[in-house]
Design a protein around this motif. Structure first.
Motif, mmCIF file in Angstrom:
data_model
loop_
_atom_site.group_PDB
_atom_site.id
_atom_site.type_symbol
_atom_site.label_atom_id
_atom_site.label_comp_id
_atom_site.label_asym_id
_atom_site.label_seq_id
_atom_site.Cartn_x
_atom_site.Cartn_y
_atom_site.Cartn_z
ATOM 1 N N LEU A 69 5.538 -19.992 -33.061
ATOM 2 C CA LEU A 69 5.372 -21.402 -33.422
ATOM 3 C C LEU A 69 5.065 -21.499 -34.914
ATOM 4 O O LEU A 69 4.083 -20.902 -35.382
ATOM 5 C CB LEU A 69 4.247 -22.050 -32.604
ATOM 6 N N PRO A 70 5.915 -22.189 -35.669
ATOM 7 C CA PRO A 70 5.824 -22.137 -37.134
ATOM 8 C C PRO A 70 4.542 -22.735 -37.697
ATOM 9 O O PRO A 70 4.125 -22.373 -38.793
ATOM 10 C CB PRO A 70 7.045 -22.948 -37.590
ATOM 11 N N TYR A 71 3.896 -23.650 -36.943
ATOM 12 C CA TYR A 71 2.703 -24.313 -37.488
ATOM 13 C C TYR A 71 1.410 -23.572 -37.128
ATOM 14 O O TYR A 71 0.319 -24.018 -37.488
ATOM 15 C CB TYR A 71 2.635 -25.771 -37.016
ATOM 16 N N LEU A 72 1.553 -22.445 -36.422
ATOM 17 C CA LEU A 72 0.367 -21.638 -36.098
ATOM 18 C C LEU A 72 0.398 -20.342 -36.911
ATOM 19 O O LEU A 72 1.470 -19.838 -37.255
ATOM 20 C CB LEU A 72 0.360 -21.293 -34.602
ATOM 21 N N THR A 73 -0.779 -19.817 -37.189
ATOM 22 C CA THR A 73 -0.852 -18.536 -37.895
ATOM 23 C C THR A 73 -0.477 -17.411 -36.928
ATOM 24 O O THR A 73 -0.357 -17.636 -35.715
ATOM 25 C CB THR A 73 -2.277 -18.283 -38.420
ATOM 26 N N GLU A 76 -3.089 -17.144 -34.277
ATOM 27 C CA GLU A 76 -3.019 -18.253 -33.313
ATOM 28 C C GLU A 76 -1.799 -18.114 -32.399
ATOM 29 O O GLU A 76 -1.853 -18.462 -31.225
ATOM 30 C CB GLU A 76 -2.963 -19.585 -34.068
ATOM 31 N N ASN A 100 10.642 -16.459 -31.767
ATOM 32 C CA ASN A 100 10.123 -17.699 -31.164
ATOM 33 C C ASN A 100 8.616 -17.888 -31.371
ATOM 34 O O ASN A 100 7.888 -18.273 -30.444
ATOM 35 C CB ASN A 100 10.448 -17.761 -29.669
ATOM 36 N N TYR A 138 -1.798 -17.861 -28.304
ATOM 37 C CA TYR A 138 -1.151 -19.005 -27.636
ATOM 38 C C TYR A 138 -1.040 -18.867 -26.105
ATOM 39 O O TYR A 138 -1.453 -19.789 -25.376
ATOM 40 C CB TYR A 138 0.213 -19.244 -28.282
ATOM 41 N N HIS A 144 1.252 -17.538 -41.766
ATOM 42 C CA HIS A 144 2.181 -18.256 -40.886
ATOM 43 C C HIS A 144 3.467 -17.443 -40.755
ATOM 44 O O HIS A 144 3.769 -16.618 -41.615
ATOM 45 C CB HIS A 144 2.468 -19.644 -41.463
#
Lengths: 222, 404
Positions: free
Chosen positions: A95-99, A102, A93, A106, A138
């Motif tokens: 977040l795919p758009y965060l590295t 990041e 789980n 989160y 990512h």
């Protein structure tokens, strides 16, 4: 030793009287590495969700790190999740758009920490989980094992005393699963963080200080 | 503040994942904003033309002040009121007058305004077709252009002639009695296009002596330094309990009419805004549905319901900002198209009748209109996001995490 998790006759029934959790009474001490083993549908996730303040029990009481949990107070539940709990999921789980870095930062967003503080903590944890050179990648660029390492680092970012892991190796091969368990165990030893790991694989019981079983909704071995 | 900046960055990252969808949604709201901006700028353009025409054809800076009745009480024009009017900022001159009437021996009715020579010069800057100013406290008079023509035509009276007028008085019982008075014209005015054309002007003290009147005056003529200040001066005059009239009333009428027209047209434009808002609601509901798991995970990781609402509304804010900017841009293009294509077409089709419009643009895009368009887009987007945001915040984290 003070109890970090104290479950007192926790029960959960859905839609009136369909029992999902028949009885859970146990006490876990700070820094313990505990596994909860049970078959699919035995109520493992239900118990984990209640302990993680994501779901409420039908009856019984729960105390986390000395703080009684009032399941009717949503703001208290949010506060407990922010301060005392970290989660590791079977599906990672992230977040795919965060590295990776990041993603680790989160949960700190919801504790309103400064970006510099977040970045420093995330970099330390990336090193801790052996991914110091993968922070800018990512999730899609990471293997399953690496993603779960990132997820473990994310669970640790707010320095919570308890980590709940729901089938953390369910999507990983045997070798990677062992690496992940080994990593969690070493973190538990080093940071004195309590790990409560739900798994259906009995083999990983050997990593645990204590291993509970959930049979027909009842916790045994506590 | 850190929280909002972080959430803004996070929402921007979210939106970047689905640029095309965001652009199309923002474009939907932009079309509505463009319609509103275009219609309002068109209305403002018409308003501007009408007001400019009034300004050119009327003496906007002249105000006629009269007494009024408020709550059954007569508020007269006293010397002190005149003094207060003279002190109002931007009032160049204020001249009190008496207004009476004479008739000729052949029963031609003449409206007479008694005004001091100095006030007449300051307020009306008279230009004479023949002759000049009257002497103070004399029986000399000045003819307005129209009156001069009428007296010459029907009475045979020319400028410089001595002629007799009749003044009618009434005794306490209401019985009339007539007095005769010989007057002589010292000059006749050029045509002005205002009320002075039909008046006979006489020195104020002479009229006062004739009619046995002292204060209160019948009216005060006020000259304002600049048309921009007329409404402020009118407000001040009205705050003294007096009435004010003049060409500026035409501007008020135009403003009232154009407000109504713009409001009416805006209602049609609002329909496209409603469609745009529904597009945002739809987009955000879809977005929440697609991110159910992510929202559940965020809640497990410490996000409160308020955090979830803020994150969703932040995305709506971006859509609103993009839609607002795009809408303003399209509105400017729309206005430009009306000016460059529409104006040429109207002039060709309507010929001379429409030639006056060639002087001005058909539309008037002001910064206020653009700011209004932008704010409408932002507010509408935020309102459209409330339902999806609440829907997201009410998700059960356990169910949301299991969502596939």
């Amino acid at each position: 030793m003070p109890a970090i998790i104290e479950a007192d006759h926790l029960k959960k029934a859905y839609r009136g009287d369909v029992p999902a959790l028949a009885e859970a009474t146990f006490r876990i001490e700070k820094g313990e590495f505990v596994t909860l083993i049970g078959r699919s549908g035995s109520g493992k996730s239900t118990l984990l969700n209640i302990l993680g303040c994501l779901d409420s029990p039908s009856s019984g009481a729960l105390t986390l790190d000395g703080e009684p949990v009032n399941f009717r107070d949503p703001s208290l539940l949010v506060s407990l999740r922010r301060r005392k709990i970290g989660f590791v999921f079977q599906q990672f789980n992230l977040l795919p758009y965060l590295t990776a870095q990041e993603n680790i930062e989160y949960p700190m967003l919801f504790n309103y920490r400064e970006p510099e503080v977040r970045a420093r903590a995330a970099q330390e944890l990336l090193t801790c989980v052996g991914l110091s050179n993968r922070g800018h990648h990512h999730p899609s660029e990471l293997s399953g094992g690496e993603q779960q390492r990132v997820a473990i680092a994310r669970a640790l970012i707010n320095n919570p005393p308890i980590i709940f892991a729901d089938e953390p190796t369910g999507n990983l091969d045997q070798k990677t699963s062992e690496e992940i368990f080994s990593l969690m165990q070493s973190i538990a030893r080093e940071k004195k963080t309590t790990f409560f790991i739900v798994t259906h694989e009995r083999d990983f019981g050997e990593y645990a200080d204590r291993s509970f079983q959930l049979i027909d909704g009842k916790v045994t071995g506590a | 503040m850190t929280k909002l900046v972080d959430y803004a960055k996070l929402s921007a990252r979210q939106l970047m994942k689905k640029r095309m969808r965001v652009f199309l949604t923002a474009f939907g709201i932009a079309i509505g904003i463009a319609a509103v901006v275009g219609i309002i700028s068109f209305g403002e353009g018409i308003r501007y033309q009408a007001i400019e025409t009034i300004k050119q054809q009327s003496d906007l800076t002249l105000i006629e002040v009269t007494g009024s009745v408020r709550d059954g009480t007569v508020i007269p024009i006293t010397e002190s009121k005149v003094s207060l009017i003279q002190k109002i900022p931007h009032v160049e001159a204020a001249g009190p007058v008496y207004q009476v009437s004479f008739s000729t021996l052949r029963q031609t009715y003449i409206s007479v305004t008694g005004i001091s020579g100095e006030d007449l010069q300051k307020i009306f800057k008279p230009s004479f077709a023949s002759g000049g100013m009257y002497d103070p406290a004399s029986n000399q008079v000045i003819f307005g252009h129209e009156l001069a023509e009428k007296l010459q035509k029907y009475e045979g009276v020319r400028q410089g002639d001595l002629f007799t007028v009749v003044i009618r008085d009434y005794d306490p019982n209401g019985a009339p009695s007539d007095r005769k008075l010989a007057i002589q014209s010292s000059g006749a005015l050029r045509e002005r296009g205002d009320s002075l054309d039909s008046l006979l002007l006489m020195d104020r003290d002479s009229v006062s002596a004739l009619s046995n009147e002292s204060t209160p005056y019948n009216a005060v003529y006020v000259r304002v330094d600049n048309p921009e200040h007329v409404f402020a001066v009118v407000d001040e005059i009205q705050s003294l309990g007096l009435s004010a009239n003049g060409s500026f009333r035409q501007i008020e009428s135009v403003n009232r009419l154009m407000d109504l027209v713009i409001l009416f047209l805006s209602i049609f434009a609002a329909i496209s805004l409603i469609v745009g808002a529904l597009m945002i609601v739809n987009t955000m509901i879809m977005s929440v549905y697609e991110r159910t798991r992510e929202i559940g995970v965020s809640m497990a990781l410490g996000a409160s319901q308020g955090d979830v609402v803020t994150l969703i509304l932040m995305e709506c804010l971006y859509i609103g900002v993009i839609g607002g900017l795009l809408g303003d841009l399209l509105g400017i293009v729309f206005s430009w198209a009306i000016n460059s294509v529409g104006k040429a077409y109207l002039i060709t089709q309507m010929g001379d009748m429409f030639s006056g419009f060639a002087r001005y643009d058909l539309t008037l895009v002001t910064p206020e209109i653009l700011v209004m368009g932008f704010l409408v887009a932002v507010v509408l987007s935020l309102l459209s996001g409330i339902y999806p945001a609440l829907q997201a915040a009410r998700l059960n984290p356990v169910d949301a995490i299991r969502h596939t």
